[in-house]
Design a protein around this motif. Sequence first.
Motif, short mmCIF file in Angstrom:
data_model
loop_
_atom_site.label_atom_id
_atom_site.label_comp_id
_atom_site.label_asym_id
_atom_site.label_seq_id
_atom_site.Cartn_x
_atom_site.Cartn_y
_atom_site.Cartn_z
N MET A 207 -50.93 -27.94 -43.25
CA MET A 207 -49.63 -27.28 -43.43
C MET A 207 -49.77 -26.01 -44.27
O MET A 207 -49.15 -24.99 -43.97
CB MET A 207 -48.64 -28.25 -44.08
CG MET A 207 -48.24 -29.41 -43.20
SD MET A 207 -46.77 -30.31 -43.81
CE MET A 207 -47.37 -30.89 -45.40
N GLN A 208 -50.60 -26.07 -45.32
CA GLN A 208 -50.79 -24.92 -46.19
C GLN A 208 -51.43 -23.76 -45.44
O GLN A 208 -51.07 -22.60 -45.65
CB GLN A 208 -51.65 -25.31 -47.39
CG GLN A 208 -51.77 -24.22 -48.44
CD GLN A 208 -50.45 -23.87 -49.08
OE1 GLN A 208 -49.83 -24.69 -49.75
NE2 GLN A 208 -49.97 -22.65 -48.85
N LEU A 209 -52.40 -24.07 -44.56
CA LEU A 209 -53.05 -23.03 -43.77
C LEU A 209 -52.03 -22.31 -42.90
O LEU A 209 -52.00 -21.07 -42.86
CB LEU A 209 -54.14 -23.64 -42.89
CG LEU A 209 -54.78 -22.70 -41.86
CD1 LEU A 209 -55.50 -21.56 -42.56
CD2 LEU A 209 -55.73 -23.45 -40.94
N VAL A 210 -51.20 -23.08 -42.21
CA VAL A 210 -50.20 -22.46 -41.33
C VAL A 210 -49.23 -21.60 -42.13
O VAL A 210 -48.92 -20.45 -41.74
CB VAL A 210 -49.44 -23.54 -40.54
CG1 VAL A 210 -48.27 -22.93 -39.76
CG2 VAL A 210 -50.38 -24.26 -39.57
N ASP A 211 -48.75 -22.09 -43.26
CA ASP A 211 -47.82 -21.31 -44.08
C ASP A 211 -48.50 -20.07 -44.65
O ASP A 211 -47.87 -19.01 -44.77
CB ASP A 211 -47.27 -22.18 -45.22
CG ASP A 211 -46.22 -23.17 -44.74
OD1 ASP A 211 -45.57 -22.89 -43.71
OD2 ASP A 211 -46.06 -24.22 -45.38
N SER A 212 -49.78 -20.18 -44.99
CA SER A 212 -50.49 -19.06 -45.62
C SER A 212 -50.75 -17.90 -44.66
O SER A 212 -50.92 -16.76 -45.09
CB SER A 212 -51.82 -19.53 -46.21
OG SER A 212 -51.61 -20.42 -47.28
#
Length: 381
Positions: A207-212
């Motif tokens: 999830m963090q990768l996608v948001d980043s």
Amino acid sequence: MNEKDFKVGCYTPSAEGKNNLQNRKKRIIFTTTVAVLALVVLLVVAGLVYYKSKIGLLQYNDGTVSKPGEIAETDEEMMAESAAMEQALKNLEEKQAIEAEGEIFGDENVFNILLIGTDDRTKEFSGNARGDTCMLMSINKKTMAMKLISFERGIGVPILDGAYKGQYDWLTHTFRYGGADLMMREIRECFKIDVRHYVRANIYTFMQLVDSVGGVDIELTQEETDYINHPEGTYGESHIREMGVADQIQSVVPGVNHLNGATAMLYARCRYIDNDWHRVKRQRNVIQAAIYQTQNLNLLELNSMLDHVLPMVQTNLTEKEITSLMLLAPRYQGITLEQMTIPEDGTYGSMIGMGGRSMFSVDFNQNAQILQSFIYGVEKP
């Protein structure tokens, strides 16, 4: 002063004056050169410090575990997955697994990394997780091709070490039995593909990768849209609740949607409307979309992405290996991945393994040849 000291419109300097002028020029050139070299050195040092600071964010782990885990046969989620697997395999012919022949195949120009997505639902890595997602990222440093292969989590593999050695169980469970090290051994021995490096992430990392990267563009079918908008009564609902991201799930429509991390997670973990084969393809879709999205990031955004994502990644890649890959990274930015799923159609049946679990009975020999052809260009016999 007489006529010899004059030229038309200019003054001719003496020999001493010429020498002084040349010396001043030399001093200016020398000073400028030193300043430029000092600036270059400072930039290089700053770059190295920055680079090392980013590598230092990664969690290094050699892939082994100090205490192998177990699978509780009464675990509710595992029981539900067993029932779903049994349903998915009911029309397949029962077969015996066929062992792969020959030596483990490798190529100095090809760098293979096993991407393991564990089922931890906390920001910290669990010591008792399962390898819910298992993909091989293959990077050809000569042809600049990048390939991504998904391994079906329900493949029945022979456990190569530990308390369950010799028994067959789902590939996903091998991570709990022996960590990334055992999972890599299973891929090497069962499919005769050389892989000794891994990268581990979990649902929060995803999830963090996608948001980043600012979200990802994903084309949704009507069924996928209905599932994301109404996940009630599915695994997705429990994932949303356990991870506390209900307020982050977007309302979507059929067609292309720009998904945030929580919504992309729900999409990528969806197998409720079809099966696990479609789920692994959805996972690859998100990875490909994230790679495309990195083209739009500026330096500050890239720095922010690294700061947020790297601390949530575990790997056994050394600093030297990471440096080698980083030097190649600009050439792969925005690349289109070649993709496939293993086992290939027509190369598997069903079998019963540990705990009475239904699993895919695979012709490993045939799939090893398919993989060697796909990754290395080796012609099948």
